[in-house]
Motif scaffolding. Structure first.
Motif, PDB file in Angstrom:
ATOM      1  N   LEU A 111       0.847  -1.185   0.000  1.00  0.00           N
ATOM      2  CA  LEU A 111       0.000   0.000   0.000  1.00  0.00           C
ATOM      3  C   LEU A 111       0.885   1.238   0.000  1.00  0.00           C
ATOM      4  CD1 LEU A 111      -2.949  -0.639   2.495  1.00  0.00           C
ATOM      5  CD2 LEU A 111      -3.072  -0.308   0.031  1.00  0.00           C
ATOM      6  N   PRO A 112       0.601   2.209  -0.853  1.00  0.00           N
ATOM      7  CA  PRO A 112       1.412   3.430  -0.871  1.00  0.00           C
ATOM      8  C   PRO A 112       1.351   4.151   0.473  1.00  0.00           C
ATOM      9  CG  PRO A 112       0.012   3.286  -2.820  1.00  0.00           C
ATOM     10  CD  PRO A 112      -0.446   2.204  -1.877  1.00  0.00           C
ATOM     11  N   ALA A 113       2.435   4.814   0.807  1.00  0.00           N
ATOM     12  CA  ALA A 113       2.471   5.574   2.060  1.00  0.00           C
ATOM     13  C   ALA A 113       1.743   6.899   1.930  1.00  0.00           C
ATOM     14  CB  ALA A 113       3.925   5.807   2.479  1.00  0.00           C
ATOM     15  N   THR A 114       1.594   7.383   0.690  1.00  0.00           N
ATOM     16  CA  THR A 114       0.915   8.647   0.449  1.00  0.00           C
ATOM     17  C   THR A 114      -0.019   8.507  -0.754  1.00  0.00           C
ATOM     18  OG1 THR A 114       2.632   9.494  -1.033  1.00  0.00           O
ATOM     19  CG2 THR A 114       2.890   9.956   1.324  1.00  0.00           C
ATOM     20  N   ALA A 115      -1.011   9.359  -0.805  1.00  0.00           N
ATOM     21  CA  ALA A 115      -1.936   9.391  -1.945  1.00  0.00           C
ATOM     22  C   ALA A 115      -2.591  10.755  -2.005  1.00  0.00           C
ATOM     23  CB  ALA A 115      -2.996   8.301  -1.815  1.00  0.00           C
ATOM     24  N   ASP A 116      -2.970  11.174  -3.202  1.00  0.00           N
ATOM     25  CA  ASP A 116      -3.727  12.418  -3.321  1.00  0.00           C
ATOM     26  C   ASP A 116      -5.111  12.262  -2.703  1.00  0.00           C
ATOM     27  OD1 ASP A 116      -1.720  13.815  -4.730  1.00  0.00           O
ATOM     28  OD2 ASP A 116      -2.388  12.964  -6.633  1.00  0.00           O
TER      29      ASP A 116
END
Length: 219
Positions: free
Chosen positions: A11-16
């Motif tokens: 899972l990405p650590a950041t997202a828009d």
């Protein structure tokens, strides 16, 4: 093409944007948000997309509305579903559209007046192919109707669609990351500003959250 994260470290650590809920609404959000150039993560608590409330959907669509607010949402959606594969860029994608028609009936003495007003409402909203039928006309077209039916409205192009196929079509056509068995447990804030989402598979930093979890949103 949408990507499914199989483990916590994927899972990405950041997202828009983080979308909570992997049903038809969440997958639709993922598609349109990613088409707008935003990085999107969808969190789904279940083992698959469209496995909870979406799976219980009646899965119908109809253009027979006389309320402007409903029609403003429904009519463009029907148009979109009619050319879904082309709209999302998945040639040959079959979302199971069946246009069996929708028939509304009434047995009230003033039924014909009510139905005519209903169909007039369709016309005002741009639906020109629905029909106003007397009780006799309705029974001739649909012989299983009882003698107490006084009037009916019918549109042959109303019908049903597969919400499962629509959900996965949106997911495949998006550029989002989908985390299954990932429950959102808390929306993190900095005063009044969102700063992240805490999940059972780690924390994702984001400034935008879309709640698309239906009846689970309150949790």
């Amino acid at each position: 093409m949408g990507r499914f994260a199989a483990s916590m470290d994927e899972l990405p650590a950041t997202a828009d944007v983080v979308v909570v809920g992997g049903g038809i609404a969440g997958a639709s959000d993922a598609f349109f948000l990613s088409e707008a150039g935003l990085s999107v993560v969808v969190l789904e608590r279940g083992d698959q997309l469209a496995g909870l409330t979406t799976a219980q959907s009646v899965a119908c669509f109809r253009a027979q509305w006389d309320e402007p607010d409903h029609a403003a949402l429904v009519l463009p959606s029907i148009d979109f579903y009619g050319s879904f594969a082309e709209r999302v860029g998945l040639p040959g994608c079959d979302i199971g559209i069946r246009r069996g028609g929708w028939l509304f009936i009434t047995g009230t003495p003033d039924g014909q007046t009510a139905i005519q007003a209903f169909v007039a409402g369709h016309r005002r909203l741009g639906v020109l192919d629905s029909e106003s039928l007397t009780g006799e006309e309705a029974r001739r077209r649909f012989p299983w109707l009882g003698p107490d039916v006084s009037a009916a409205s019918y549109r042959a192009l109303d019908g049903w669609v597969s919400p499962y196929e629509v959900t996965y079509g949106f997911a495949k056509a998006s550029h989002a990351t989908f985390g299954l068995r990932a429950t959102a447990t808390r929306i993190l804030t900095d005063r009044e500003t969102v700063k992240g989402v805490e999940t059972t598979r780690g924390t994702i930093s984001t400034r935008r959250v879309v709640l698309a979890a239906g009846p689970f949103s309150r949790e």
